[in-house]
Design a protein around this motif. Structure first.
Motif, mmCIF file in Angstrom:
data_model
loop_
_atom_site.group_PDB
_atom_site.id
_atom_site.type_symbol
_atom_site.label_atom_id
_atom_site.label_comp_id
_atom_site.label_asym_id
_atom_site.label_seq_id
_atom_site.Cartn_x
_atom_site.Cartn_y
_atom_site.Cartn_z
ATOM 1 N N ARG A 3 -43.370 -94.437 -68.276
ATOM 2 C CA ARG A 3 -42.294 -94.067 -69.344
ATOM 3 C C ARG A 3 -42.941 -94.737 -70.449
ATOM 4 N NH1 ARG A 3 -37.937 -92.475 -66.480
ATOM 5 N NH2 ARG A 3 -36.723 -91.052 -68.023
ATOM 6 N N ILE A 4 -42.896 -93.870 -71.572
ATOM 7 C CA ILE A 4 -43.506 -94.312 -72.990
ATOM 8 C C ILE A 4 -42.078 -94.610 -73.563
ATOM 9 C CG2 ILE A 4 -44.506 -93.620 -74.847
ATOM 10 C CD1 ILE A 4 -46.416 -91.833 -73.262
ATOM 11 N N PRO A 5 -42.004 -95.802 -74.065
ATOM 12 C CA PRO A 5 -40.655 -96.235 -74.795
ATOM 13 C C PRO A 5 -40.462 -95.499 -76.195
ATOM 14 C CG PRO A 5 -42.360 -98.005 -74.711
ATOM 15 C CD PRO A 5 -42.937 -96.851 -74.081
ATOM 16 N N LEU A 14 -39.536 -93.906 -82.746
ATOM 17 C CA LEU A 14 -40.720 -94.185 -82.951
ATOM 18 C C LEU A 14 -41.411 -94.147 -81.575
ATOM 19 C CD1 LEU A 14 -43.434 -95.460 -84.338
ATOM 20 C CD2 LEU A 14 -42.554 -97.538 -84.015
ATOM 21 N N THR A 16 -44.939 -94.794 -79.526
ATOM 22 C CA THR A 16 -46.538 -95.130 -79.657
ATOM 23 C C THR A 16 -47.252 -94.837 -78.438
ATOM 24 O OG1 THR A 16 -45.626 -97.202 -80.719
ATOM 25 C CG2 THR A 16 -47.805 -97.147 -80.314
ATOM 26 N N GLN A 18 -50.197 -95.023 -76.222
ATOM 27 C CA GLN A 18 -51.235 -96.040 -75.947
ATOM 28 C C GLN A 18 -51.772 -95.797 -74.671
ATOM 29 O OE1 GLN A 18 -49.710 -100.325 -75.531
ATOM 30 N NE2 GLN A 18 -48.757 -99.191 -77.052
ATOM 31 N N VAL A 19 -51.466 -95.039 -73.643
ATOM 32 C CA VAL A 19 -52.002 -94.658 -72.359
ATOM 33 C C VAL A 19 -52.304 -93.280 -72.191
ATOM 34 C CG1 VAL A 19 -50.252 -96.503 -71.234
ATOM 35 C CG2 VAL A 19 -49.609 -94.163 -71.492
ATOM 36 N N ASP A 20 -53.373 -93.227 -71.253
ATOM 37 C CA ASP A 20 -53.921 -91.956 -70.993
ATOM 38 C C ASP A 20 -52.836 -90.576 -70.681
ATOM 39 O OD1 ASP A 20 -56.615 -91.951 -71.176
ATOM 40 O OD2 ASP A 20 -56.799 -93.100 -69.480
ATOM 41 N N ASP A 48 -47.052 -92.426 -82.977
ATOM 42 C CA ASP A 48 -48.315 -93.265 -83.492
ATOM 43 C C ASP A 48 -49.340 -93.018 -82.513
ATOM 44 O OD1 ASP A 48 -49.289 -95.711 -84.949
ATOM 45 O OD2 ASP A 48 -49.560 -95.928 -82.972
ATOM 46 N N SER A 50 -52.560 -94.466 -83.190
ATOM 47 C CA SER A 50 -53.568 -95.158 -83.529
ATOM 48 C C SER A 50 -54.460 -95.801 -82.476
ATOM 49 C CB SER A 50 -53.206 -96.432 -84.398
ATOM 50 O OG SER A 50 -52.035 -96.984 -83.696
ATOM 51 N N ALA A 51 -53.803 -95.846 -81.433
ATOM 52 C CA ALA A 51 -54.598 -96.363 -80.250
ATOM 53 C C ALA A 51 -55.466 -95.332 -79.376
ATOM 54 C CB ALA A 51 -53.565 -97.069 -79.017
ATOM 55 N N LEU A 52 -55.435 -94.192 -79.900
ATOM 56 C CA LEU A 52 -56.220 -93.151 -79.204
ATOM 57 C C LEU A 52 -57.455 -92.939 -79.942
ATOM 58 C CD1 LEU A 52 -53.474 -90.172 -78.598
ATOM 59 C CD2 LEU A 52 -54.128 -92.162 -77.128
ATOM 60 N N ASP A 53 -58.594 -92.952 -79.309
ATOM 61 C CA ASP A 53 -59.938 -92.854 -79.838
ATOM 62 C C ASP A 53 -60.176 -91.374 -79.572
ATOM 63 O OD1 ASP A 53 -60.530 -95.536 -80.097
ATOM 64 O OD2 ASP A 53 -60.767 -95.828 -78.050
ATOM 65 N N VAL A 106 -47.376 -96.196 -90.213
ATOM 66 C CA VAL A 106 -45.822 -95.930 -89.935
ATOM 67 C C VAL A 106 -45.072 -96.190 -91.338
ATOM 68 C CG1 VAL A 106 -43.932 -96.974 -88.833
ATOM 69 C CG2 VAL A 106 -46.014 -96.846 -87.522
ATOM 70 N N MET B 1 -59.195 -96.923 -74.968
ATOM 71 C CA MET B 1 -57.751 -97.418 -75.274
ATOM 72 C C MET B 1 -57.448 -98.788 -74.901
ATOM 73 S SD MET B 1 -55.522 -94.376 -74.375
ATOM 74 C CE MET B 1 -56.162 -92.514 -74.431
ATOM 75 N N GLN B 18 -46.952 -101.471 -73.299
ATOM 76 C CA GLN B 18 -46.301 -100.552 -72.319
ATOM 77 C C GLN B 18 -47.701 -100.203 -71.188
ATOM 78 O OE1 GLN B 18 -47.037 -96.588 -74.328
ATOM 79 N NE2 GLN B 18 -46.048 -97.708 -75.682
#
Lengths: 120, 120
Positions: A3-5, A14, A16, A18-20, A48, A50-53, A106, B1, B18
């Motif tokens: 689950r993405i918070p 907001l 973020t 950051q996972v696949d 957000d 920013s963690a995604l390449d 942000v 990531m 997360q």
């Protein structure tokens, strides 16, 4: 952790990433986000990345769909923190983030939403 | 990531955990965070753990160490979004988050840092 918070800041939410992303996670996020827009009476959503390449067509579509859902619920969506390489790839692949505003980070995204500058 | 994004909001930094933590990721986060505290002249760090169902001794120590590093750099750390089950587990395991303040959510954490209420 499937689950993405979603963090609340005033009338803004907001997220973020950051996972696949995969189908189920994207669907859960959209479910959670739309519920939270209603329960928290949010007027804006910040995503957000920013963690995604890499942003492929799946993630691109997911973001567009999320923005469309938020729009129906009268909330604006701003994507923040896009890496330069991601912008290059999006254009090269012909992927446009339909109906989505972007901001450098942000802080600027919050300002954009607060002054109502994001496209609804 | 393989990097946890650090979001700046005014003089505060926000980290949302997360993904499963491992040694290298924790070390990268601590490196990034200490660098950002200095470059962004941050006075506070918010660590959101609302996505974590479990906080084991590794993550507990990682959070305590990060807070200790931030403290040396004159920034306060507040952990936000802890799930009730995590609080129960921490107490049952005898794990105390040494030198770390907690707040229910990001909004309250920001307020705590802005009024200087977090333990330094």
């Amino acid at each position: 952790m499937e689950r993405i918070p979603i963090l609340r800041m005033g009338r803004l939410l907001l997220v973020t990433i950051q996972v696949d992303m995969h189908d189920r996670l994207a669907m859960t996020l959209q479910d959670d986000l739309t519920t939270r827009i209603v329960t928290d009476r949010a007027t804006g959503v910040l995503i957000d990345i920013s963690a995604l390449d890499i942003v492929d067509s799946f993630i691109g579509r997911m973001i567009s769909n999320t923005a469309a859902m938020a729009k129906i619920l009268d909330a604006r969506t701003v994507v923040v923190g896009m890496q330069p390489a991601v912008a290059i790839t999006l254009v090269e692949l012909g992927l446009t983030l339909e109906g989505v505003s972007t901001a450098l980070n942000v802080e600027l995204g919050i300002k954009m939403l607060e002054r109502g500058g994001a496209c609804a």
